[in-house]
Design an enzyme around this catalytic site. Structure first.
Site, short mmCIF file in Angstrom:
data_model
loop_
_atom_site.label_atom_id
_atom_site.label_comp_id
_atom_site.label_asym_id
_atom_site.label_seq_id
_atom_site.Cartn_x
_atom_site.Cartn_y
_atom_site.Cartn_z
CB CYS A 1 33.03 43.40 37.57
SG CYS A 1 31.37 42.73 37.30
CG HIS A 26 32.48 47.47 38.75
ND1 HIS A 26 31.98 47.42 37.46
CD2 HIS A 26 31.88 46.46 39.43
CE1 HIS A 26 31.12 46.42 37.37
NE2 HIS A 26 31.04 45.83 38.55
CG ASN A 48 27.61 45.37 37.06
OD1 ASN A 48 28.54 45.49 36.28
ND2 ASN A 48 27.68 44.62 38.15
#
Length: 323
Positions: A114, A250, A280
């Site tokens: 990520c 993020h 996500n």
């Protein structure tokens, strides 16, 4: 001093949308449970015939159009992904051919989960600052749905597919002011895909190539680590909390994102949040959120942006940018 400045942004989301209500028919979960704990209402899922480079190419083309440039202007391509087309060649090399970038350009993938897009910005920025490149495409792209266990309610509700891209170019104006990258491999068991090709297929029994996560433990480490990262970034630039115009985090979990905004002293209205609509999307989440806020007019030229991410590895990083 040569700096790298964002000239254009772009993004792409697959057509198929999977809502929390649809997930209720697949696993033991509820729309309310997902919303309250993550802030996610829906996510986009790639079609069966779509692969990472399809999503990345669409985002890259939109970034080039936004930058008023063509493929001929690009001499560096960096793709951050955990779900590449192939073991090799890199997805970045495939994009050089698909976009029509002249042979001889630099192209490679980055695997930092990520945090991959922030890692990619750092690397491209260093190339440009040292005259190794003049214009770069930095792309985060994921088909994360391919590594999800759709019977595991603790993970399948969280992730989605998508891609985001930026065009960086050499400039004498302020752009990327600083980047801060870190990693700690001691926490690998908390978040991983517990199988890789080098282990050999004969060792696959008892494991599988799907995401495994101990969510509560990851949450605690992420909040603590990102809080320290905010302090590090501000201190390195001699800034106070109120100097940042926008937080572009993020998009993992609304609670983690909100905790970071509080650390900066920013109201929710100054945090770019797309987690409700995108879920996500791993390395794609920051450039997706950035492109969304640029195109809807929230983020304006010369505003100060803080990008930050935390991912498997663990990896984490930030980029302070004068947009």
């Amino acid at each position: 001093m040569t700096r790298s400045r964002i000239r254009g942004t772009g993004s792409y989301l697959p057509d198929r949308v999977v809502t929390n209500a649809e997930l209720e028919t697949m696993v033991d979960t509820t729309d309310r449970w997902i919303l309250e704990r993550t802030g996610i209402a829906q996510r986009h899922i790639a079609a069966p015939d779509q692969i990472c480079s399809d999503l990345a190419e669409a985002a890259a083309r939109r970034a080039l159009t936004h930058a008023a440039l063509t493929a001929d202007d690009i001499d560096l391509v960096v793709v951050a992904t955990s779900t590449p087309d192939h073991i090799f060649p890199s997805t970045a090399c495939r994009l050089v051919e698909r976009l029509g970038i002249a042979p001889g350009a630099i192209a490679f993938d980055i695997g930092a989960a990520c945090s991959g897009f922030v890692y990619g910005l750092d690397v491209a920025d260093r190339f440009i600052r040292t005259n190794g490149a003049q214009r770069a495409l930095v792309i985060g792209a994921e088909v994360f749905s391919r590594i999800l266990d759709w019977e595991d309610r603790s993970t399948c509700v969280l992730f989605g597919d998508g891609a985001g891209a930026v065009v960086l170019e050499a400039s004498e104006k302020p752009g990327i002011l600083s980047t801060h990258l870190h990693a700690d491999g001691r926490q690998t068991p908390l978040l991983n895909v517990p199988w890789g090709v080098s282990q050999g297929y004969e060792r696959l029994e008892g494991s599988h190539g799907k995401v495994s996560m101990r969510g509560n433990e990851v949450f605690r480490v992420a909040v603590r680590t990102l809080g320290a990262l905010v302090d590090e970034t501000l201190s390195a630039n001699g800034l106070e909390r109120g100097d940042v115009d926008w937080l572009v985090p993020h998009q993992a979990n609304i609670r983690i994102m909100t905790a970071t905004a509080r650390k900066l002293g920013l109201p929710p209205s100054r945090m770019v949040s797309t987690v409700a609509d995108h879920g996500n999307t791993s390395a794609a989440s920051i450039p997706l959120a950035l492109d969304t806020a640029v195109r809807d007019g929230r983020i304006q030229r010369d505003e100060l942006l803080l990008l930050e991410a935390f991912g498997a590895g663990f990896t984490w990083g930030s980029a302070l940018i004068r947009y």
